[in-house]
Design a protein around this motif. Structure first.
Motif, PDB file in Angstrom:
ATOM      1  N   LYS A  64       0.860  -1.184   0.000  1.00  0.00           N
ATOM      2  CA  LYS A  64       0.000   0.000   0.000  1.00  0.00           C
ATOM      3  C   LYS A  64       0.895   1.232   0.000  1.00  0.00           C
ATOM      4  CE  LYS A  64      -3.814   2.257   2.465  1.00  0.00           C
ATOM      5  NZ  LYS A  64      -4.719   2.211   3.633  1.00  0.00           N
ATOM      6  N   PRO A  65       1.016   1.932  -1.146  1.00  0.00           N
ATOM      7  CA  PRO A  65       1.885   3.112  -1.212  1.00  0.00           C
ATOM      8  C   PRO A  65       1.440   4.194  -0.241  1.00  0.00           C
ATOM      9  CG  PRO A  65       1.270   2.372  -3.414  1.00  0.00           C
ATOM     10  CD  PRO A  65       0.395   1.620  -2.450  1.00  0.00           C
ATOM     11  N   PHE A  66       2.426   4.921   0.301  1.00  0.00           N
ATOM     12  CA  PHE A  66       2.107   6.079   1.132  1.00  0.00           C
ATOM     13  C   PHE A  66       1.364   7.110   0.280  1.00  0.00           C
ATOM     14  CE2 PHE A  66       6.148   5.168   3.782  1.00  0.00           C
ATOM     15  CZ  PHE A  66       5.467   4.213   4.501  1.00  0.00           C
ATOM     16  N   LYS A  67       0.527   7.882   0.938  1.00  0.00           N
ATOM     17  CA  LYS A  67      -0.298   8.860   0.229  1.00  0.00           C
ATOM     18  C   LYS A  67       0.547   9.854  -0.554  1.00  0.00           C
ATOM     19  CE  LYS A  67      -4.304  11.863   1.001  1.00  0.00           C
ATOM     20  NZ  LYS A  67      -5.248  12.403   2.003  1.00  0.00           N
ATOM     21  N   ASP A  68       1.695  10.244  -0.003  1.00  0.00           N
ATOM     22  CA  ASP A  68       2.542  11.247  -0.660  1.00  0.00           C
ATOM     23  C   ASP A  68       3.767  10.629  -1.319  1.00  0.00           C
ATOM     24  OD1 ASP A  68       3.706  10.452   1.669  1.00  0.00           O
ATOM     25  OD2 ASP A  68       4.142  12.463   2.433  1.00  0.00           O
ATOM     26  N   SER A  69       3.746   9.327  -1.564  1.00  0.00           N
ATOM     27  CA  SER A  69       4.871   8.661  -2.212  1.00  0.00           C
ATOM     28  C   SER A  69       5.087   9.231  -3.610  1.00  0.00           C
ATOM     29  CB  SER A  69       4.607   7.153  -2.289  1.00  0.00           C
ATOM     30  OG  SER A  69       5.678   6.489  -2.940  1.00  0.00           O
ATOM     31  N   ALA A  70       6.345   9.514  -3.961  1.00  0.00           N
ATOM     32  CA  ALA A  70       6.647  10.107  -5.262  1.00  0.00           C
ATOM     33  C   ALA A  70       8.107   9.854  -5.615  1.00  0.00           C
ATOM     34  CB  ALA A  70       6.368  11.615  -5.248  1.00  0.00           C
ATOM     35  N   GLY A  71       8.381   9.845  -6.912  1.00  0.00           N
ATOM     36  CA  GLY A  71       9.762   9.768  -7.370  1.00  0.00           C
ATOM     37  C   GLY A  71      10.178   8.449  -7.979  1.00  0.00           C
ATOM     38  N   ALA A  72       9.273   7.439  -8.008  1.00  0.00           N
ATOM     39  CA  ALA A  72       9.668   6.132  -8.539  1.00  0.00           C
ATOM     40  C   ALA A  72       8.445   5.336  -8.975  1.00  0.00           C
ATOM     41  CB  ALA A  72      10.458   5.343  -7.504  1.00  0.00           C
ATOM     42  N   ASN A  73       8.654   4.449  -9.933  1.00  0.00           N
ATOM     43  CA  ASN A  73       7.663   3.446 -10.313  1.00  0.00           C
ATOM     44  C   ASN A  73       7.952   2.158  -9.541  1.00  0.00           C
ATOM     45  OD1 ASN A  73       6.395   5.075 -12.313  1.00  0.00           O
ATOM     46  ND2 ASN A  73       7.973   4.502 -13.803  1.00  0.00           N
ATOM     47  N   ILE A  74       6.904   1.408  -9.231  1.00  0.00           N
ATOM     48  CA  ILE A  74       7.062   0.135  -8.537  1.00  0.00           C
ATOM     49  C   ILE A  74       6.603  -0.982  -9.474  1.00  0.00           C
ATOM     50  CG2 ILE A  74       6.454  -1.229  -6.501  1.00  0.00           C
ATOM     51  CD1 ILE A  74       5.827   1.374  -5.040  1.00  0.00           C
ATOM     52  N   TYR A  75       7.498  -1.946  -9.686  1.00  0.00           N
ATOM     53  CA  TYR A  75       7.224  -3.037 -10.612  1.00  0.00           C
ATOM     54  C   TYR A  75       7.223  -4.378  -9.881  1.00  0.00           C
ATOM     55  CZ  TYR A  75       8.627   0.306 -14.293  1.00  0.00           C
ATOM     56  OH  TYR A  75       8.741   1.393 -15.120  1.00  0.00           O
ATOM     57  N   LEU A  76       6.548  -5.346 -10.486  1.00  0.00           N
ATOM     58  CA  LEU A  76       6.689  -6.746 -10.118  1.00  0.00           C
ATOM     59  C   LEU A  76       7.693  -7.341 -11.103  1.00  0.00           C
ATOM     60  CD1 LEU A  76       5.688  -9.157  -8.415  1.00  0.00           C
ATOM     61  CD2 LEU A  76       3.904  -9.509 -10.134  1.00  0.00           C
ATOM     62  N   GLU A  77       8.772  -7.925 -10.565  1.00  0.00           N
ATOM     63  CA  GLU A  77       9.863  -8.406 -11.421  1.00  0.00           C
ATOM     64  C   GLU A  77      10.070  -9.909 -11.237  1.00  0.00           C
ATOM     65  OE1 GLU A  77      13.707  -9.924 -12.443  1.00  0.00           O
ATOM     66  OE2 GLU A  77      13.091  -9.550 -10.359  1.00  0.00           O
ATOM     67  N   LYS A  78      10.180 -10.618 -12.355  1.00  0.00           N
ATOM     68  CA  LYS A  78      10.508 -12.041 -12.315  1.00  0.00           C
ATOM     69  C   LYS A  78      11.332 -12.389 -13.543  1.00  0.00           C
ATOM     70  CE  LYS A  78       8.615 -16.638 -11.475  1.00  0.00           C
ATOM     71  NZ  LYS A  78       7.403 -17.452 -11.213  1.00  0.00           N
ATOM     72  N   THR A  79      12.486 -12.956 -13.305  1.00  0.00           N
ATOM     73  CA  THR A  79      13.431 -13.364 -14.358  1.00  0.00           C
ATOM     74  C   THR A  79      13.634 -12.276 -15.409  1.00  0.00           C
ATOM     75  OG1 THR A  79      11.689 -14.445 -15.672  1.00  0.00           O
ATOM     76  CG2 THR A  79      12.855 -15.799 -14.041  1.00  0.00           C
ATOM     77  N   GLY A  80      13.779 -11.052 -14.917  1.00  0.00           N
ATOM     78  CA  GLY A  80      14.102  -9.941 -15.807  1.00  0.00           C
ATOM     79  C   GLY A  80      12.919  -9.264 -16.459  1.00  0.00           C
ATOM     80  N   GLU A  81      11.721  -9.804 -16.319  1.00  0.00           N
ATOM     81  CA  GLU A  81      10.533  -9.188 -16.895  1.00  0.00           C
ATOM     82  C   GLU A  81       9.845  -8.314 -15.856  1.00  0.00           C
ATOM     83  OE1 GLU A  81       7.876 -11.884 -18.758  1.00  0.00           O
ATOM     84  OE2 GLU A  81       9.421 -12.840 -20.006  1.00  0.00           O
ATOM     85  N   LEU A  82       9.430  -7.114 -16.275  1.00  0.00           N
ATOM     86  CA  LEU A  82       8.828  -6.148 -15.360  1.00  0.00           C
ATOM     87  C   LEU A  82       7.348  -5.947 -15.690  1.00  0.00           C
ATOM     88  CD1 LEU A  82      11.589  -3.371 -15.258  1.00  0.00           C
ATOM     89  CD2 LEU A  82      11.217  -5.223 -13.615  1.00  0.00           C
TER      90      LEU A  82
END
Length: 269
Positions: A64-82
């Motif tokens: 659950k991202p913080f309400k004011d989270s900023a500056g980056a994308n969050i990915y699900l990563e597996k064997t190099g695939e995002l």
């Protein structure tokens, strides 16, 4: 499942020469939070709870991202695939993202910024068994049939497995349109169980009160009579599970007990 309720803030102050760095973070708690200050480069977040690795396949991860989270994308990563989970700048205050532990790990990548000095990327995380997670979310992060009435069997099982079980009445309902949630203000007549101090004594009257959240679309309204409220704690908040009228619970409990089918004992009076 190891230590619970711990917070694991992690800070990294970037330097211009480190813009391409990829940092590794290892988190041992089954729930907590992470903060990345002045994000540049990328983070690989490794969740390694203190349980047998053979049990990992039975886990679901929710963030659950913080309400004011900023500056980056969050990915699900597996064997190099995002696969993109949370886009930088996305504003959904109550949105929770869930996936199976075996679907991959978290890869957090900073986005290009003119000024990183004011940016902090952060989120809470929880690991739970897939059975519990199914009660709260599907893998897509949406709530599963939150307004559907529970069957008698589901109610009796919820009494045994929920994080909180109380007899109480609805004092008021506050609707939060932006977050698409309703807050149920509950007056407690009997507290059967609670794992967190959501319901507490208030004022000189010595009454127990607390708040339970559910989706706005469920259309909860104040009303007369007592209910049996059950549910789970999720990111520090009480989420509504089964909530039959108390007289209906008394009936189904007695019927199951007479047949020797009630899964656990609880004083229904």
């Amino acid at each position: 499942m190891g230590s619970r309720g711990c917070s694991e803030p992690w800070g990294f102050t970037a330097h211009p020469s480190h813009r391409k760095d990829v940092e590794q973070v290892y988190l041992r708690c089954s729930e907590g939070s992470i903060e990345w200050m002045y994000p540049t480069g990328a983070l690989i977040v490794n969740l390694r709870p203190n349980i047998s690795p053979a049990s990992y396949k039975h886990l679901t991860v929710c963030i659950k991202p913080f309400k004011d989270s900023a500056g980056a994308n969050i990915y699900l990563e597996k064997t190099g695939e995002l696969k993109l989970l949370v886009r930088d700048g996305e504003r959904s205050p109550s949105r929770v993202y869930c996936f199976g532990y075996d679907q991959g790990g978290l890869f957090v990548e900073a986005t290009p910024q003119q000024d990183i000095s004011r940016k902090i990327t952060g989120f809470q995380y929880e690991l739970m068994s897939k059975g519990i997670a199914a009660d709260l979310h599907t893998a897509s992060g949406e709530f599963w049939a939150p307004c559907r009435p529970c069957s008698d069997t589901e109610v009796l099982l919820a009494v045994c497995t929920s994080d909180f079980v109380i007899r109480g009445s609805i004092q008021n309902v506050t609707n939060e349109a932006e977050e698409q949630e309703s807050i149920i203000h509950v007056g407690v007549n009997k507290l059967y169980r609670q794992k967190s101090k959501v319901f507490q004594l208030t004022g000189e009257s010595g009454n127990w009160r607390g708040q339970i959240k559910t989706l706005l679309e469920c259309g909860v309204k104040p009303g007369d009579g007592d209910f049996l409220f059950t549910g789970r704690m999720h990111f520090g908040e009480a989420r509504l599970g089964c909530a039959p009228r108390f007289k209906d619970f008394q009936r189904m409990y007695k019927e199951a007990k007479d047949k020797g089918l009630n899964p656990c004992e609880i004083g229904p009076d």
